[in-house]
Motif scaffolding. Structure first.
Motif, PDB file in Angstrom:
ATOM      1  N   LYS A  24      -0.364  -2.360 -23.863  1.00 34.13           N
ATOM      2  CA  LYS A  24      -1.827  -2.390 -23.809  1.00 34.13           C
ATOM      3  C   LYS A  24      -2.438  -3.336 -24.844  1.00 34.13           C
ATOM      4  CE  LYS A  24      -5.931   0.338 -23.748  1.00 34.13           C
ATOM      5  NZ  LYS A  24      -6.578   1.598 -23.879  1.00 34.13           N
ATOM      6  N   LEU A  25      -3.386  -4.168 -24.380  1.00 35.72           N
ATOM      7  CA  LEU A  25      -4.126  -5.086 -25.229  1.00 35.72           C
ATOM      8  C   LEU A  25      -5.582  -4.653 -25.293  1.00 35.72           C
ATOM      9  CD1 LEU A  25      -2.800  -8.467 -23.790  1.00 35.72           C
ATOM     10  CD2 LEU A  25      -1.992  -7.292 -25.823  1.00 35.72           C
ATOM     11  N   ASN A  26      -6.270  -5.027 -26.375  1.00 43.05           N
ATOM     12  CA  ASN A  26      -7.701  -4.752 -26.497  1.00 43.05           C
ATOM     13  C   ASN A  26      -8.485  -5.822 -25.762  1.00 43.05           C
ATOM     14  OD1 ASN A  26      -7.664  -2.406 -27.940  1.00 43.05           O
ATOM     15  ND2 ASN A  26      -7.776  -3.393 -29.922  1.00 43.05           N
ATOM     16  N   ALA A  27      -8.611  -5.678 -24.468  1.00 38.41           N
ATOM     17  CA  ALA A  27      -9.343  -6.628 -23.640  1.00 38.41           C
ATOM     18  C   ALA A  27      -9.743  -5.926 -22.350  1.00 38.41           C
ATOM     19  CB  ALA A  27      -8.484  -7.847 -23.327  1.00 38.41           C
ATOM     20  N   ASP A  31     -11.411 -10.653 -18.918  1.00 38.06           N
ATOM     21  CA  ASP A  31     -11.356 -11.412 -20.175  1.00 38.06           C
ATOM     22  C   ASP A  31     -10.201 -12.399 -20.151  1.00 38.06           C
ATOM     23  OD1 ASP A  31     -13.436  -9.903 -21.063  1.00 38.06           O
ATOM     24  OD2 ASP A  31     -12.299  -8.775 -22.560  1.00 38.06           O
ATOM     25  N   LYS A  32     -10.382 -13.500 -20.894  1.00 37.48           N
ATOM     26  CA  LYS A  32      -9.295 -14.456 -21.084  1.00 37.48           C
ATOM     27  C   LYS A  32      -8.717 -14.225 -22.473  1.00 37.48           C
ATOM     28  CE  LYS A  32      -9.083 -18.460 -19.543  1.00 37.48           C
ATOM     29  NZ  LYS A  32      -8.558 -19.175 -18.424  1.00 37.48           N
ATOM     30  N   VAL A  33      -7.399 -14.168 -22.563  1.00 34.64           N
ATOM     31  CA  VAL A  33      -6.717 -13.972 -23.837  1.00 34.64           C
ATOM     32  C   VAL A  33      -5.690 -15.079 -24.032  1.00 34.64           C
ATOM     33  CG1 VAL A  33      -7.039 -11.474 -23.946  1.00 34.64           C
ATOM     34  CG2 VAL A  33      -5.047 -12.398 -22.809  1.00 34.64           C
ATOM     35  N   GLN A  34      -5.309 -15.270 -25.290  1.00 35.53           N
ATOM     36  CA  GLN A  34      -4.370 -16.333 -25.633  1.00 35.53           C
ATOM     37  C   GLN A  34      -3.260 -15.759 -26.503  1.00 35.53           C
ATOM     38  OE1 GLN A  34      -5.979 -20.159 -26.787  1.00 35.53           O
ATOM     39  NE2 GLN A  34      -4.826 -20.048 -28.695  1.00 35.53           N
ATOM     40  N   PHE A  35      -2.024 -16.084 -26.162  1.00 32.52           N
ATOM     41  CA  PHE A  35      -0.854 -15.666 -26.931  1.00 32.52           C
ATOM     42  C   PHE A  35      -0.385 -16.849 -27.763  1.00 32.52           C
ATOM     43  CE2 PHE A  35      -0.920 -13.004 -23.161  1.00 32.52           C
ATOM     44  CZ  PHE A  35      -0.765 -11.745 -23.712  1.00 32.52           C
ATOM     45  N   ASN A  36      -0.290 -16.639 -29.089  1.00 29.81           N
ATOM     46  CA  ASN A  36       0.103 -17.721 -29.984  1.00 29.81           C
ATOM     47  C   ASN A  36       1.540 -17.601 -30.485  1.00 29.81           C
ATOM     48  OD1 ASN A  36      -2.426 -18.999 -29.868  1.00 29.81           O
ATOM     49  ND2 ASN A  36      -3.245 -17.598 -31.391  1.00 29.81           N
ATOM     50  N   VAL A  55      -0.076 -19.672 -24.760  1.00 25.65           N
ATOM     51  CA  VAL A  55      -0.127 -19.298 -23.345  1.00 25.65           C
ATOM     52  C   VAL A  55      -1.450 -18.578 -23.134  1.00 25.65           C
ATOM     53  CG1 VAL A  55       0.880 -17.841 -21.552  1.00 25.65           C
ATOM     54  CG2 VAL A  55       2.366 -19.118 -23.085  1.00 25.65           C
ATOM     55  N   GLN A  56      -2.234 -19.035 -22.152  1.00 23.23           N
ATOM     56  CA  GLN A  56      -3.507 -18.399 -21.842  1.00 23.23           C
ATOM     57  C   GLN A  56      -3.351 -17.576 -20.578  1.00 23.23           C
ATOM     58  OE1 GLN A  56      -6.394 -21.520 -21.625  1.00 23.23           O
ATOM     59  NE2 GLN A  56      -6.434 -21.816 -23.841  1.00 23.23           N
ATOM     60  N   ALA A  57      -3.997 -16.403 -20.582  1.00 22.22           N
ATOM     61  CA  ALA A  57      -3.887 -15.491 -19.444  1.00 22.22           C
ATOM     62  C   ALA A  57      -5.220 -14.805 -19.214  1.00 22.22           C
ATOM     63  CB  ALA A  57      -2.797 -14.462 -19.684  1.00 22.22           C
ATOM     64  N   GLU A  58      -5.404 -14.311 -17.999  1.00 15.20           N
ATOM     65  CA  GLU A  58      -6.599 -13.562 -17.633  1.00 15.20           C
ATOM     66  C   GLU A  58      -6.201 -12.113 -17.397  1.00 15.20           C
ATOM     67  OE1 GLU A  58      -9.924 -13.404 -14.053  1.00 15.20           O
ATOM     68  OE2 GLU A  58      -8.420 -14.980 -14.079  1.00 15.20           O
ATOM     69  N   VAL A 108     -10.432 -19.603 -26.979  1.00 12.21           N
ATOM     70  CA  VAL A 108     -10.115 -18.353 -26.291  1.00 12.21           C
ATOM     71  C   VAL A 108      -9.644 -17.350 -27.329  1.00 12.21           C
ATOM     72  CG1 VAL A 108      -8.666 -17.293 -24.524  1.00 12.21           C
ATOM     73  CG2 VAL A 108      -9.477 -19.624 -24.220  1.00 12.21           C
ATOM     74  N   LYS A 109     -10.058 -16.070 -27.174  1.00 13.50           N
ATOM     75  CA  LYS A 109      -9.684 -15.078 -28.185  1.00 13.50           C
ATOM     76  C   LYS A 109      -8.199 -14.739 -28.116  1.00 13.50           C
ATOM     77  CE  LYS A 109     -10.432 -10.521 -26.193  1.00 13.50           C
ATOM     78  NZ  LYS A 109     -11.099  -9.259 -26.360  1.00 13.50           N
ATOM     79  N   THR A 110      -7.632 -14.488 -29.288  1.00 10.20           N
ATOM     80  CA  THR A 110      -6.214 -14.183 -29.405  1.00 10.20           C
ATOM     81  C   THR A 110      -5.939 -12.770 -28.905  1.00 10.20           C
ATOM     82  OG1 THR A 110      -6.096 -15.605 -31.335  1.00 10.20           O
ATOM     83  CG2 THR A 110      -4.278 -14.077 -31.016  1.00 10.20           C
ATOM     84  N   ALA A 111      -4.862 -12.608 -28.164  1.00 16.72           N
ATOM     85  CA  ALA A 111      -4.473 -11.305 -27.646  1.00 16.72           C
ATOM     86  C   ALA A 111      -4.010 -10.425 -28.794  1.00 16.72           C
ATOM     87  CB  ALA A 111      -3.352 -11.455 -26.624  1.00 16.72           C
ATOM     88  N   ALA A 112      -4.590  -9.224 -28.877  1.00 12.10           N
ATOM     89  CA  ALA A 112      -4.208  -8.275 -29.927  1.00 12.10           C
ATOM     90  C   ALA A 112      -3.929  -6.938 -29.278  1.00 12.10           C
ATOM     91  CB  ALA A 112      -5.327  -8.139 -30.951  1.00 12.10           C
TER      92      ALA A 112
END
Length: 120
Positions: A24-27, A31-36, A55-58, A108-112
């Motif tokens: 689970k992610l806080n999104a 939302d679009k999230v980015q994995f760094n 990597v960007q994901a929706e 794009v906000k970072t996936a957390a």
């Protein structure tokens, strides 16, 4: 081009268009999230991470996995039994883009994760 990303203590090999289930992610949905934390992009291998890659994901939806039932039975003199269930919370994602460089300027906000220290 494919990439190997790390999230939720697991590694995933992804490419644009893939749909995956991660911890689970806080999104919210849409939302679009980015994995760094990218371990590999194409033939470029990180040590341990590839700098500047992302990597960007929706986010498609927040879902729950199938129920896992644990059953414990103690035999002989301690005759007791217990049944417990658990449904893991997951986030359903669609990978939109794999970038080998330029991760900082995307906006794009970072996936957390839901339980990460950044969100506390």
């Amino acid at each position: 081009m494919f990439a190997v990303l790390k999230t939720g203590g697991k590694q995933y090999k992804v490419q644009a268009g893939d749909v995956l289930r991660v911890e689970k992610l806080n999104a919210a949905a849409g939302d679009k999230v980015q994995f760094n934390e990218i371990l590999m992009v194409g033939s470029t291998l990180g040590a341990p991470l590839v700098t500047g890659a992302c990597v960007q994901a929706e986010v498609i939806d927040q879902i729950k996995a199938d129920k896992v039932i644990t059953y414990v039975k103690r035999r002989r003199k301690h005759s007791s039994q217990r049944t417990r269930g658990h449904r893991q919370q997951l986030t359903l994602l669609r990978v939109t883009d794999v970038l080998a460089e330029g991760a900082d300027g995307t906006g794009v906000k970072t996936a957390a994760g839901a339980r990460s220290k950044e969100n506390a």
